[in-house]
Enzyme design. Structure first.
Site, PDB file in Angstrom:
ATOM      1  N   ASP A   1      32.613 -18.296  -8.469  1.00 19.08           N
ATOM      2  CA  ASP A   1      31.942 -17.924  -9.712  1.00 19.08           C
ATOM      3  C   ASP A   1      30.891 -16.832  -9.518  1.00 19.08           C
ATOM      4  O   ASP A   1      30.282 -16.376 -10.482  1.00 19.08           O
ATOM      5  CB  ASP A   1      31.276 -19.176 -10.312  1.00 19.08           C
ATOM      6  CG  ASP A   1      30.686 -18.944 -11.690  1.00 19.08           C
ATOM      7  OD1 ASP A   1      31.319 -18.253 -12.495  1.00 19.08           O
ATOM      8  OD2 ASP A   1      29.582 -19.459 -11.968  1.00 19.08           O
TER       9      ASP A   1
ATOM     10  N   SER B   1      29.456 -17.811 -18.763  1.00 15.37           N
ATOM     11  CA  SER B   1      30.824 -18.250 -18.483  1.00 15.37           C
ATOM     12  C   SER B   1      31.251 -19.259 -19.542  1.00 15.37           C
ATOM     13  O   SER B   1      30.505 -20.186 -19.869  1.00 15.37           O
ATOM     14  CB  SER B   1      30.899 -18.894 -17.097  1.00 15.37           C
ATOM     15  OG  SER B   1      30.486 -17.986 -16.097  1.00 15.37           O
TER      16      SER B   1
ATOM     17  N   GLN C   1      38.690 -16.552 -15.226  1.00 17.75           N
ATOM     18  CA  GLN C   1      37.502 -16.953 -15.982  1.00 17.75           C
ATOM     19  C   GLN C   1      37.349 -16.081 -17.217  1.00 17.75           C
ATOM     20  O   GLN C   1      37.560 -14.873 -17.162  1.00 17.75           O
ATOM     21  CB  GLN C   1      36.238 -16.839 -15.135  1.00 17.75           C
ATOM     22  CG  GLN C   1      34.976 -17.310 -15.845  1.00 17.75           C
ATOM     23  CD  GLN C   1      33.724 -17.190 -14.984  1.00 17.75           C
ATOM     24  OE1 GLN C   1      32.932 -16.280 -15.181  1.00 17.75           O
ATOM     25  NE2 GLN C   1      33.544 -18.108 -14.044  1.00 17.75           N
TER      26      GLN C   1
END
Length: 281
Positions: free
Chosen positions: A198, A222, A272
Site C-alpha cells: 500500500d 484508499s 487498488q
C-alpha cells in the site's frame, strides 16, 4: 512494524475470534492502510492451520482510523474446505468498523504454472540514490518521516514527494525492502508484503498528471485493495514493484501493480482504487 503486526489474542468471544492491536504513530493521526491490511491478514491467519497459506484478499477501507487508538479485529470463520479456507476480518475502533476484508487460504498444491516476466532494462537498487538524496531542503522533522520508517524505497525514475520529474506517464517502478532482516516465519513475510503493497501504488495515478504529494489541498484516500500472493518471497530482500494506472475519472483512480523478487520471480499482484481530489487552480 513487527510489534504492530503482532496482535494480541483476546479472552472475549462471540461467534468470532477476537484480536487486538495498536498502530504506528502517524504525522496526521490517520492509521496507515497497509498496517491494517497486514494486521487483518495476521488475525485471519491465527485461525488457520500453519500449512494453509493466504493466496488472496479483497478489502474495503470504510473510515479513516485514529493511530492514537487501539484496533479490535473480529475474524469470522466463513468456510473450511478440503483445500481452501475463507475468513472475513473486520477492524473496529470504538465499536465502529474502519476496514472489512475477505481472505482465502489454500494448501500448497502442484498445478499449472506461468508468470508475466519482470521488465527488462530496469536499473538495480544499488544504481539508484537512497531516499535521503531526494530530501534536500526539507525541514529535519519532515525528513524523519521518510528516514525513520521501516521500509527502504528506490523510485524509478524518481520520487514524487515534492515534484514530478520526467515524463507524465501513468506508470513507475519502485525497489523496496524492509530495512533489516526479520524472522524467517513465512506468514510474517506474507503479512509484511501486504504492509508494503500500500506504500506507493497510488503514485502511478499522481505521476500521470504531474501531481506531487506536496500539492497544497490534495486529498487522497484508499477505497479498496485487492492482493494475490503467487509465490513466497522475503521482504527483507530487494523486490521490484511495477505499477501502472489504467484509468482515472470522477474523483477516483485505479492502480495495479506486480511485485517481483530481484531474480525475476513474480511474488504478488495488487490492485487498488483511490479517491483523489486535486484543487483546481
Amino acid at each position: 512494524m513487527l510489534s504492530v503486526i503482532d496482535l494480541s489474542a483476546s479472552n472475549a468471544r462471540t461467534t468470532e475470534d477476537i484480536f487486538t492491536g495498536s498502530s504506528q504513530s502517524m504525522p496526521l493521526g490517520r492509521v496507515y492502510g497497509g498496517q491494517v491490511l497486514a494486521q487483518s491478514i495476521v488475525a485471519a491467519s491465527r485461525t488457520i492451520p500453519e500449512d494453509r497459506v493466504v493466496h488472496s484478499m479483497h478489502g474495503y477501507f470504510l473510515r479513516p482510523g485514529d493511530s492514537a487508538k487501539g484496533i479490535t479485529f473480529a475474524v469470522d470463520r466463513i468456510h473450511d474446505g478440503r483445500s481452501f479456507s475463507t475468513r472475513r476480518t473486520q477492524a473496529f475502533q470504538e465499536g465502529v468498523p474502519i476496514f472489512s476484508m475477505i481472505a482465502s487460504f489454500q494448501d500448497e498444491d502442484p498445478g499449472l504454472e506461468h508468470q508475466a516476466p519482470m521488465p527488462e532494462d530496469i536499473p538495480g537498487p544499488d544504481d539508484l540514490p537512497d531516499i535521503e538524496a531526494h530530501l534536500h531542503g526539507l525541514h529535519p522533522m519532515s525528513k524523519r518521516l521518510f528516514i525513520d520508517r521501516p521500509v527502504d524505497l528506490r523510485h524509478i525514475p524518481s520520487p514524487i514527494y515534492a515534484r514530478v520529474d520526467g515524463e507524465r506517464a501513468p506508470r513507475q517502478a519502485v525497489w523496496m525492502r524492509v530495512r533489516r532482516q526479520i524472522p524467517d516465519d513465512p506468514a510474517l513475510h506474507r503479512a509484511a508484503l501486504a504492509y508494503l503493497s500500500d506504500l506507493t501504488i497510488q503514485e502511478s495515478i499522481l505521476r500521470a498528471h504531474g501531481v506531487p504529494w506536496a500539492t497544497r489541498g490534495l486529498k487522497l484516500a484508499s477505497l479498496d485493495h485487492a492482493m494475490w500472493w503467487h509465490r513466497f518471497g522475503r521482504v527483507d530482500e530487494w523486490m521490484l514493484y511495477v505499477q501502472e494506472s489504467p484509468s482515472a475519472r470522477g474523483g477516483r483512480g485505479l492502480a495495479t501493480g506486480r511485485i517481483y523478487a530481484a531474480d525475476g520471480t513474480l511474488l504478488a499482484s495488487v490492485a487498488q482504487e483511490i479517491m483523489v481530489r486535486v484543487p483546481q487552480e
